[in-house]
Design a protein around this motif. Structure first.
Motif, PDB file in Angstrom:
ATOM      1  N   LEU A  58       0.847  -1.184   0.000  1.00 49.54           N
ATOM      2  CA  LEU A  58       0.000   0.000   0.000  1.00 49.54           C
ATOM      3  C   LEU A  58       0.890   1.244   0.000  1.00 49.54           C
ATOM      4  N   ARG A  60       1.201   5.173   0.563  1.00 51.27           N
ATOM      5  CA  ARG A  60       0.499   6.212   1.315  1.00 51.27           C
ATOM      6  C   ARG A  60       0.949   7.632   0.955  1.00 51.27           C
ATOM      7  N   ASP A 104       1.029  13.655   0.800  1.00 47.20           N
ATOM      8  CA  ASP A 104      -0.021  12.639   0.895  1.00 47.20           C
ATOM      9  C   ASP A 104      -0.652  12.423  -0.466  1.00 47.20           C
ATOM     10  N   THR A 106      -3.862   9.787  -2.387  1.00 46.05           N
ATOM     11  CA  THR A 106      -4.916   8.823  -2.089  1.00 46.05           C
ATOM     12  C   THR A 106      -4.231   7.463  -2.037  1.00 46.05           C
ATOM     13  N   ASP A 107      -4.416   6.722  -0.940  1.00 51.76           N
ATOM     14  CA  ASP A 107      -3.757   5.419  -0.801  1.00 51.76           C
ATOM     15  C   ASP A 107      -3.956   4.588  -2.057  1.00 51.76           C
ATOM     16  N   GLN A 109      -3.018   0.726  -3.761  1.00 51.64           N
ATOM     17  CA  GLN A 109      -2.525  -0.637  -3.565  1.00 51.64           C
ATOM     18  C   GLN A 109      -1.824  -1.117  -4.820  1.00 51.64           C
ATOM     19  N   GLU A 178       3.104   0.621   3.171  1.00 51.48           N
ATOM     20  CA  GLU A 178       2.715  -0.333   4.197  1.00 51.48           C
ATOM     21  C   GLU A 178       2.716  -1.693   3.509  1.00 51.48           C
TER      22      GLU A 178
END
Length: 182
Positions: A58, A60, A104, A106-107, A109, A178
């Protein structure tokens, strides 16, 4: 993308991928020569650094290390191996001298596979921290780095990958991650 062997797994607790990390260009390029602040080589030049993932990860944030002079805007993101932009920070003003600047997003994947971290600046006055050992373009070609001489500022929706030719310049930048995140 380089076929050089490298550790492709990321242990639990890993919180970032960098341009000189083991999953990207590798720490071997960063061993000699030290680090220094240097002006960006060409306005709107896009630098693509290959990296590999063996597990879902992920993303971030994106980050880069500003040098001694901040000026202009940066765009940082990730492309798949076919040149499709997956995400980017968008135009972000350089802020803070000699600091790591994180943005930052948008997360996002990412699955396993090969990707490219991308970075561009809209001028040549702003500086980034870069490794001083990457002194030849041919070395960067060998490790799979690519470039694109963009006509306008910003990361395009589709990359037009080109062989490294402009400058032997590898900034310190990367992704806050992550491992196995959802």
């Amino acid at each position: 993308m380089s076929d050089w062997p490298s550790p492709l797994w990321l242990p639990a607790g890993t919180n970032h991928l960098t341009s000189f990390g083991p999953n990207a260009l590798g720490p071997g390029l960063a061993i000699n020569g030290g680090w220094g602040s240097a002006a960006y080589p060409s306005a709107n030049l896009i630098l693509y650094v290959p990296f590999r993932l063996e597990q879902p990860t992920l993303i971030r944030k994106v980050f880069w290390a500003n040098g001694a002079t901040v000026s202009g805007n940066v765009d940082c993101g990730v492309y798949d191996r076919t040149g499709v932009k997956l995400f980017a920070s968008g135009s972000t003003a350089q802020s803070g001298v000699s600091v790591v600047q994180a943005v930052d997003i948008t997360d996002y994947q990412l699955g396993s596979g090969q990707f490219f971290m991308a970075l561009t600046l809209d001028g040549t006055t702003g500086t980034l921290l870069r490794n001083l050992n990457t002194s030849t373009v041919s070395i960067l070609r060998c490790v799979g780095m690519l470039e694109e001489a963009a006509v306008a500022f910003g990361l395009p929706a589709t990359a037009t990958f080109a062989v490294m030719a402009t400058a032997a310049y590898v900034p310190a930048f990367g992704l806050v991650i992550e491992v196995g995140g959802v």
